[in-house]
Design a protein around this motif. Sequence first.
Motif, PDB file in Angstrom:
ATOM      1  N   LYS A 121       8.954  -8.717  -0.628  1.00 32.21           N
ATOM      2  CA  LYS A 121       8.868 -10.013  -1.290  1.00 32.21           C
ATOM      3  C   LYS A 121       7.412 -10.424  -1.493  1.00 32.21           C
ATOM      4  CE  LYS A 121      10.131 -14.906  -0.766  1.00 32.21           C
ATOM      5  NZ  LYS A 121      10.736 -15.914   0.131  1.00 32.21           N
ATOM      6  N   ILE A 122       6.594 -10.229  -0.475  1.00 38.24           N
ATOM      7  CA  ILE A 122       5.170 -10.569  -0.571  1.00 38.24           C
ATOM      8  C   ILE A 122       4.500  -9.710  -1.640  1.00 38.24           C
ATOM      9  CG2 ILE A 122       2.983 -10.523   0.676  1.00 38.24           C
ATOM     10  CD1 ILE A 122       4.609 -11.151   3.227  1.00 38.24           C
ATOM     11  N   MET A 123       4.830  -8.418  -1.661  1.00 33.88           N
ATOM     12  CA  MET A 123       4.236  -7.529  -2.655  1.00 33.88           C
ATOM     13  C   MET A 123       4.686  -7.906  -4.062  1.00 33.88           C
ATOM     14  SD  MET A 123       4.302  -3.366  -2.898  1.00 33.88           S
ATOM     15  CE  MET A 123       6.100  -3.297  -2.914  1.00 33.88           C
ATOM     16  N   TRP A 124       5.983  -8.237  -4.227  1.00 33.93           N
ATOM     17  CA  TRP A 124       6.493  -8.672  -5.528  1.00 33.93           C
ATOM     18  C   TRP A 124       5.777  -9.926  -6.014  1.00 33.93           C
ATOM     19  CZ3 TRP A 124       9.749  -7.700  -9.584  1.00 33.93           C
ATOM     20  CH2 TRP A 124      10.466  -6.504  -9.531  1.00 33.93           C
ATOM     21  N   ASP A 125       5.503 -10.830  -5.102  1.00 33.14           N
ATOM     22  CA  ASP A 125       4.808 -12.055  -5.472  1.00 33.14           C
ATOM     23  C   ASP A 125       3.410 -11.736  -6.010  1.00 33.14           C
ATOM     24  OD1 ASP A 125       4.762 -15.134  -5.282  1.00 33.14           O
ATOM     25  OD2 ASP A 125       2.921 -14.550  -4.231  1.00 33.14           O
ATOM     26  N   ARG A 126       2.686 -10.875  -5.321  1.00 36.03           N
ATOM     27  CA  ARG A 126       1.347 -10.489  -5.790  1.00 36.03           C
ATOM     28  C   ARG A 126       1.436  -9.778  -7.136  1.00 36.03           C
ATOM     29  NH1 ARG A 126       0.156  -9.295  -0.037  1.00 36.03           N
ATOM     30  NH2 ARG A 126       0.935  -7.170  -0.338  1.00 36.03           N
ATOM     31  N   PHE A 127       2.432  -8.894  -7.270  1.00 37.10           N
ATOM     32  CA  PHE A 127       2.548  -8.092  -8.485  1.00 37.10           C
ATOM     33  C   PHE A 127       2.884  -8.947  -9.702  1.00 37.10           C
ATOM     34  CE2 PHE A 127       5.271  -5.175 -11.129  1.00 37.10           C
ATOM     35  CZ  PHE A 127       4.221  -4.419 -11.617  1.00 37.10           C
ATOM     36  N   ASN A 241       4.069   5.763  -2.524  1.00 34.79           N
ATOM     37  CA  ASN A 241       3.091   6.835  -2.331  1.00 34.79           C
ATOM     38  C   ASN A 241       1.713   6.348  -2.764  1.00 34.79           C
ATOM     39  OD1 ASN A 241       1.613   9.164  -2.106  1.00 34.79           O
ATOM     40  ND2 ASN A 241       3.077  10.452  -3.206  1.00 34.79           N
ATOM     41  N   ILE A 242       0.862   6.065  -1.794  1.00 41.76           N
ATOM     42  CA  ILE A 242      -0.476   5.552  -2.085  1.00 41.76           C
ATOM     43  C   ILE A 242      -1.336   6.584  -2.802  1.00 41.76           C
ATOM     44  CG2 ILE A 242      -1.471   6.284   0.125  1.00 41.76           C
ATOM     45  CD1 ILE A 242      -3.057   3.636   0.152  1.00 41.76           C
ATOM     46  N   ASN A 243      -0.910   7.851  -2.753  1.00 39.16           N
ATOM     47  CA  ASN A 243      -1.665   8.928  -3.405  1.00 39.16           C
ATOM     48  C   ASN A 243      -1.403   9.013  -4.905  1.00 39.16           C
ATOM     49  OD1 ASN A 243      -2.444   9.551  -0.814  1.00 39.16           O
ATOM     50  ND2 ASN A 243      -1.105  11.329  -0.625  1.00 39.16           N
ATOM     51  N   THR A 244      -0.338   8.348  -5.381  1.00 35.48           N
ATOM     52  CA  THR A 244       0.011   8.443  -6.803  1.00 35.48           C
ATOM     53  C   THR A 244       0.179   7.082  -7.474  1.00 35.48           C
ATOM     54  OG1 THR A 244       2.381   8.538  -6.307  1.00 35.48           O
ATOM     55  CG2 THR A 244       1.208  10.633  -6.415  1.00 35.48           C
ATOM     56  N   ALA A 245       0.183   6.005  -6.705  1.00 38.79           N
ATOM     57  CA  ALA A 245       0.416   4.668  -7.267  1.00 38.79           C
ATOM     58  C   ALA A 245      -0.668   4.302  -8.272  1.00 38.79           C
ATOM     59  CB  ALA A 245       0.459   3.635  -6.144  1.00 38.79           C
ATOM     60  N   ASP A 246      -0.261   3.683  -9.375  1.00 43.83           N
ATOM     61  CA  ASP A 246      -1.212   3.233 -10.387  1.00 43.83           C
ATOM     62  C   ASP A 246      -1.944   1.987  -9.877  1.00 43.83           C
ATOM     63  OD1 ASP A 246      -2.603   3.233 -12.749  1.00 43.83           O
ATOM     64  OD2 ASP A 246      -0.821   3.355 -14.009  1.00 43.83           O
ATOM     65  N   LEU A 247      -3.043   1.642 -10.550  1.00 44.36           N
ATOM     66  CA  LEU A 247      -3.914   0.573 -10.062  1.00 44.36           C
ATOM     67  C   LEU A 247      -3.197  -0.759  -9.871  1.00 44.36           C
ATOM     68  CD1 LEU A 247      -6.721  -0.308  -9.184  1.00 44.36           C
ATOM     69  CD2 LEU A 247      -7.297  -0.690 -11.592  1.00 44.36           C
ATOM     70  N   PRO A 248      -2.374  -1.243 -10.814  1.00 46.67           N
ATOM     71  CA  PRO A 248      -1.683  -2.519 -10.577  1.00 46.67           C
ATOM     72  C   PRO A 248      -0.786  -2.495  -9.344  1.00 46.67           C
ATOM     73  CG  PRO A 248      -1.598  -1.954 -12.903  1.00 46.67           C
ATOM     74  CD  PRO A 248      -2.123  -0.746 -12.189  1.00 46.67           C
ATOM     75  N   VAL A 249      -0.186  -1.338  -9.053  1.00 48.09           N
ATOM     76  CA  VAL A 249       0.659  -1.224  -7.862  1.00 48.09           C
ATOM     77  C   VAL A 249      -0.217  -1.251  -6.608  1.00 48.09           C
ATOM     78  CG1 VAL A 249       2.348   0.196  -6.650  1.00 48.09           C
ATOM     79  CG2 VAL A 249       2.412   0.042  -9.144  1.00 48.09           C
ATOM     80  N   LEU A 250      -1.353  -0.580  -6.657  1.00 46.03           N
ATOM     81  CA  LEU A 250      -2.291  -0.611  -5.528  1.00 46.03           C
ATOM     82  C   LEU A 250      -2.753  -2.041  -5.249  1.00 46.03           C
ATOM     83  CD1 LEU A 250      -4.563   2.507  -6.170  1.00 46.03           C
ATOM     84  CD2 LEU A 250      -2.855   2.237  -4.375  1.00 46.03           C
ATOM     85  N   ILE A 251      -3.030  -2.796  -6.297  1.00 45.17           N
ATOM     86  CA  ILE A 251      -3.449  -4.195  -6.118  1.00 45.17           C
ATOM     87  C   ILE A 251      -2.349  -4.980  -5.420  1.00 45.17           C
ATOM     88  CG2 ILE A 251      -4.059  -6.329  -7.322  1.00 45.17           C
ATOM     89  CD1 ILE A 251      -5.360  -4.591  -9.499  1.00 45.17           C
ATOM     90  N   ALA A 252      -1.097  -4.754  -5.824  1.00 45.62           N
ATOM     91  CA  ALA A 252       0.021  -5.471  -5.209  1.00 45.62           C
ATOM     92  C   ALA A 252       0.209  -5.080  -3.750  1.00 45.62           C
ATOM     93  CB  ALA A 252       1.309  -5.202  -5.987  1.00 45.62           C
ATOM     94  N   MET A 253      -0.195  -3.878  -3.366  1.00 48.51           N
ATOM     95  CA  MET A 253      -0.050  -3.406  -1.995  1.00 48.51           C
ATOM     96  C   MET A 253      -1.108  -3.985  -1.063  1.00 48.51           C
ATOM     97  SD  MET A 253       0.778   0.627  -2.778  1.00 48.51           S
ATOM     98  CE  MET A 253       0.833   1.122  -1.051  1.00 48.51           C
ATOM     99  N   MET A 254      -2.183  -4.489  -1.624  1.00 47.64           N
ATOM    100  CA  MET A 254      -3.256  -5.023  -0.797  1.00 47.64           C
ATOM    101  C   MET A 254      -2.764  -6.239  -0.003  1.00 47.64           C
ATOM    102  SD  MET A 254      -5.829  -3.002  -1.435  1.00 47.64           S
ATOM    103  CE  MET A 254      -4.592  -1.705  -1.600  1.00 47.64           C
ATOM    104  N   PRO A 255      -3.333  -6.486   1.189  1.00 52.98           N
ATOM    105  CA  PRO A 255      -2.944  -7.666   1.967  1.00 52.98           C
ATOM    106  C   PRO A 255      -3.185  -8.974   1.227  1.00 52.98           C
ATOM    107  CG  PRO A 255      -4.154  -6.112   3.324  1.00 52.98           C
ATOM    108  CD  PRO A 255      -4.255  -5.623   1.921  1.00 52.98           C
ATOM    109  N   SER A 256      -4.092  -8.968   0.288  1.00 53.30           N
ATOM    110  CA  SER A 256      -4.304 -10.111  -0.595  1.00 53.30           C
ATOM    111  C   SER A 256      -4.626  -9.550  -1.966  1.00 53.30           C
ATOM    112  CB  SER A 256      -5.452 -11.000  -0.091  1.00 53.30           C
ATOM    113  OG  SER A 256      -6.659 -10.252  -0.027  1.00 53.30           O
TER     114      SER A 256
END
Length: 354
Positions: A121-127, A241-256
């Motif tokens: 849910k937190i990741m979806w909110d950032r994304f 998979n952090i090794n293949t995730a595209d940049l917008p997905v990586l941004i959503a994975m960040m703690p902020s």
Amino acid sequence: MALLVTLSIITVLIAGGLELNRRVRAAVVDTAATRDRLTLTLMASSGIHAAMAMLIKDKSESPVDSLQEDWANPEKIAEVIADIPFDAGQIGVTIIDELGKIQVNALIDFPKGRHFNESQKIMWDRFTRLLIAQDEETFKDVEATAIINSVKDWLDSGDDDATTGLNGAEAEYYQGLDPPYMPANGPFMDINELSRVKGIIPELFRGTGPAGLEPYVTVYGMTQVPQEVDGKDFSYEGSININTADLPVLIAMMPSENTDYAQAIFDYRNEKDGETFVHDLSGDGWYKNVPEIPSDFTIDPKLIRNSSDVFRIQANAQMNDIQETVTAVIQREQEKKTGKWTCRILRWQVGTYE
């Protein structure tokens, strides 16, 4: 009179002959096109199977999956395809890691299927906030919270008046649309279903210049659980998979919403010395080695993985100004008796992938 009759007969014969010629030529062209279309489908299918062979070989060599491997390198794929002899035409193949995307079905806690998975849910909110910020004018009436609540109501197994928050949507809302339809009250089976959820307008789903939701989310990632709950024996871990995730997905994975950290991880992952990748991506915590990342920085471990077994393969075949596309979503599996890795086809589609 005899001359007029003769001329009339000749005219009719000529017109009939021309029409017969047109029909025969059209039939020949249609037959040739059908032949070429079938040939192209078979050519594209061979490309799919060549890609599956690459993925099986990759699994036998390394348990880690990343964009540093041959399956993600267009030149390496082209070398494999070049070994397939064709009398005419050519094919191009791309392989995409489906588990490098956000798993939409992981938003709630299957198999119970009632409550939010909080880390998702937190990741979806950032994304969603990131996507909305790309075009604030178009998305001025779109709210991240409303979208997340509506997706949750579409997924959860409860179909009653208890909508999520003030802006969710259960069956009553969808039945009031023209035309009316019912929410699934279960997992998304096709990513296009997401466009039917309240609040997800076409511009947000497909994108308005910048990409929308579609390229960054997936319906795949199901895993079995040992005990059934309400008749369901599956779940969605939601790890990416952090090794293949595209940049917008990586941004959503960040703690902020820290785009700088995500960009640093993205660049570190792709850094090369000539043709050789510089950094090892075999551990879940390799991102801590990125120079720009503080020592106390941590991504939620529930969101991270470094291997994948679900891939989307798209093969495009061209010949005689005709092209055909075949798309397959496959899952690598290990046979229990032999221990050999194989690919099971989860979806096969001829034509443009939607």
